[in-house]
Design an enzyme around this catalytic site. Structure first.
Site, PDB file in Angstrom:
ATOM      1  N   ALA A   2       3.483   9.009 -14.527  1.00  0.00           N
ATOM      2  CA  ALA A   2       4.751   8.279 -14.445  1.00  0.00           C
ATOM      3  C   ALA A   2       4.910   7.643 -13.063  1.00  0.00           C
ATOM      4  CB  ALA A   2       5.912   9.213 -14.743  1.00  0.00           C
ATOM      5  N   ILE A  29       2.609   4.577 -12.913  1.00  0.00           N
ATOM      6  CA  ILE A  29       3.148   3.470 -13.712  1.00  0.00           C
ATOM      7  C   ILE A  29       4.303   2.808 -12.969  1.00  0.00           C
ATOM      8  CG2 ILE A  29       4.379   2.889 -15.842  1.00  0.00           C
ATOM      9  CD1 ILE A  29       2.685   5.085 -17.209  1.00  0.00           C
ATOM     10  N   ASP A  30       5.183   3.617 -12.386  1.00  0.00           N
ATOM     11  CA  ASP A  30       6.295   3.047 -11.611  1.00  0.00           C
ATOM     12  C   ASP A  30       5.798   2.331 -10.360  1.00  0.00           C
ATOM     13  OD1 ASP A  30       8.363   3.624 -13.258  1.00  0.00           O
ATOM     14  OD2 ASP A  30       8.882   5.527 -12.299  1.00  0.00           O
ATOM     15  N   ALA A  31       4.736   2.847  -9.753  1.00  0.00           N
ATOM     16  CA  ALA A  31       4.192   2.192  -8.562  1.00  0.00           C
ATOM     17  C   ALA A  31       3.653   0.809  -8.915  1.00  0.00           C
ATOM     18  CB  ALA A  31       3.095   3.051  -7.947  1.00  0.00           C
ATOM     19  N   LEU A  37       6.620  -1.477  -9.183  1.00  0.00           N
ATOM     20  CA  LEU A  37       7.206  -1.801  -7.879  1.00  0.00           C
ATOM     21  C   LEU A  37       6.320  -2.742  -7.075  1.00  0.00           C
ATOM     22  CD1 LEU A  37       8.785   1.608  -6.893  1.00  0.00           C
ATOM     23  CD2 LEU A  37       9.919  -0.466  -7.680  1.00  0.00           C
TER      24      LEU A  37
END
Length: 85
Positions: free
Chosen positions: A56, A59-61, A64
């Site tokens: 997670a 994926i968020d990195a 961003l």
């Protein structure tokens, strides 16, 4: 010149929008697979949960990084400078 700025804003919106959509779909799939795996083998929940949070975060990195690139193009666009000269 104004046309180019409009296209830059459109491209930045598309980058952020598609990135957010991809990240949400990816986290949803990872979460659903985590729930399936933990229901099948409850003794592995701790190991699976660690892997879930690592994925997670990755994926968020990626999302961003896309936001940062779109902000770069929106505020310090290297492609517009040659057009202004």
């Amino acid at each position: 010149m104004e046309n180019v700025l409009g296209f830059v804003a459109l491209a930045a919106g598309i980058i952020v929008g598609l990135g957010a959509m991809g990240a949400s779909i990816g986290i949803g799939l990872v979460g659903s697979k985590f729930l399936e795996a933990s229901a099948r083998q409850p003794e592995l929940i701790n190991e699976l949960q660690t892997k879930l949070f690592i994925l997670a975060g990755l994926i968020d990195a990626a999302f961003l990084i896309g936001v940062a690139i779109s902000l770069l193009f929106a505020y310090a666009n290297p492609f517009i400078a040659p057009l202004a000269a």
